[in-house]
Design a protein around this motif. Structure first.
Motif, mmCIF file in Angstrom:
data_model
loop_
_atom_site.group_PDB
_atom_site.id
_atom_site.type_symbol
_atom_site.label_atom_id
_atom_site.label_comp_id
_atom_site.label_asym_id
_atom_site.label_seq_id
_atom_site.Cartn_x
_atom_site.Cartn_y
_atom_site.Cartn_z
ATOM 1 N N ALA A 49 -3.575 -7.829 4.127
ATOM 2 C CA ALA A 49 -3.385 -7.030 2.923
ATOM 3 C C ALA A 49 -3.014 -7.951 1.770
ATOM 4 O O ALA A 49 -2.402 -8.997 1.977
ATOM 5 C CB ALA A 49 -2.298 -5.974 3.122
ATOM 6 N N VAL A 50 -3.384 -7.554 0.567
ATOM 7 C CA VAL A 50 -3.049 -8.309 -0.634
ATOM 8 C C VAL A 50 -2.622 -7.336 -1.712
ATOM 9 O O VAL A 50 -3.078 -6.181 -1.751
ATOM 10 C CB VAL A 50 -4.248 -9.177 -1.086
ATOM 11 N N TYR A 59 -6.707 -3.750 1.666
ATOM 12 C CA TYR A 59 -6.352 -3.873 3.071
ATOM 13 C C TYR A 59 -7.575 -4.193 3.930
ATOM 14 O O TYR A 59 -8.698 -3.765 3.619
ATOM 15 C CB TYR A 59 -5.747 -2.561 3.596
ATOM 16 N N ALA A 60 -7.336 -4.879 5.027
ATOM 17 C CA ALA A 60 -8.367 -5.011 6.046
ATOM 18 C C ALA A 60 -8.629 -3.627 6.643
ATOM 19 O O ALA A 60 -7.707 -2.810 6.772
ATOM 20 C CB ALA A 60 -7.910 -5.966 7.137
ATOM 21 N N GLY A 65 -4.285 2.728 6.565
ATOM 22 C CA GLY A 65 -3.639 3.930 7.058
ATOM 23 C C GLY A 65 -2.454 3.658 7.966
ATOM 24 O O GLY A 65 -1.700 4.573 8.294
ATOM 25 N N ARG A 66 -2.283 2.402 8.399
ATOM 26 C CA ARG A 66 -1.161 2.053 9.282
ATOM 27 C C ARG A 66 -0.185 1.079 8.618
ATOM 28 O O ARG A 66 1.025 1.146 8.868
ATOM 29 C CB ARG A 66 -1.691 1.422 10.581
ATOM 30 N N ASN A 83 3.062 0.284 10.831
ATOM 31 C CA ASN A 83 3.309 1.453 11.664
ATOM 32 C C ASN A 83 2.195 1.615 12.686
ATOM 33 O O ASN A 83 1.099 1.080 12.523
ATOM 34 C CB ASN A 83 3.404 2.705 10.792
ATOM 35 N N ASN A 84 2.501 2.380 13.730
ATOM 36 C CA ASN A 84 1.519 2.643 14.778
ATOM 37 C C ASN A 84 0.872 1.339 15.254
ATOM 38 O O ASN A 84 -0.361 1.237 15.328
ATOM 39 C CB ASN A 84 0.461 3.630 14.279
ATOM 40 N N LEU A 85 1.703 0.377 15.569
ATOM 41 C CA LEU A 85 1.205 -0.930 15.974
ATOM 42 C C LEU A 85 0.435 -0.859 17.286
ATOM 43 O O LEU A 85 0.765 -0.053 18.175
ATOM 44 C CB LEU A 85 2.368 -1.916 16.085
ATOM 45 N N ARG A 86 -0.566 -1.707 17.386
ATOM 46 C CA ARG A 86 -1.429 -1.774 18.562
ATOM 47 C C ARG A 86 -1.382 -3.178 19.150
ATOM 48 O O ARG A 86 -1.090 -4.147 18.431
ATOM 49 C CB ARG A 86 -2.872 -1.416 18.183
#
Length: 123
Positions: A49-50, A59-60, A65-66, A83-86
């Motif tokens: 992100a920048v 964002y990439a 959205g996360r 958020n909602n890390l994977r």
């Protein structure tokens, strides 16, 4: 000379959240874009992100959205709320800043990097 110091990161479970912070210090006239990049083992360093000085963001696709990037110009700081890390978010995260510095008789734009902070997401 300018230094970028990151904080945050560590181990988190999938679905969890984490916040990264980065503060720039040194002989800074102003800071243009600030951003976060990441590099997974064996991979290349990719943009996450920048954010521009005026607050425009990019964002990439994989994090839209996360993740949320923000900055505090008065503190020369940039933040990344994740958020909602994977598990595939696991990487070393690097802070980046395009800094205007003063040299003898002129100003120059210099690209600086932090030392990186590890984010590990367990499944």
């Amino acid at each position: 000379q300018v230094q970028l110091r990151e904080s945050g990161g560590g181990l988190v479970q999938a679905g969890g959240s984490q916040r990264l912070s980065c503060v720039a210090s040194g002989s800074i006239i102003t800071i243009n874009n600030m951003g976060w990049y990441r590099q997974a083992p064996g991979g290349q360093r990719d943009l996450v992100a920048v954010i521009t000085r005026s607050g425009g963001t990019n964002y990439a696709d994989s994090v839209k959205g996360r993740f949320t990037i923000s900055r505090d110009n008065a503190r020369n700081s940039v933040y990344l709320e994740m958020n909602n890390l994977r598990p595939d978010d696991t990487a070393v995260y690097y802070c980046n800043a395009i800094v205007i510095v003063k040299e003898v008789g002129t100003f120059r734009s210099v690209n600086y990097w932090g030392q990186g902070t590890q984010v590990t997401v367990s499944s």
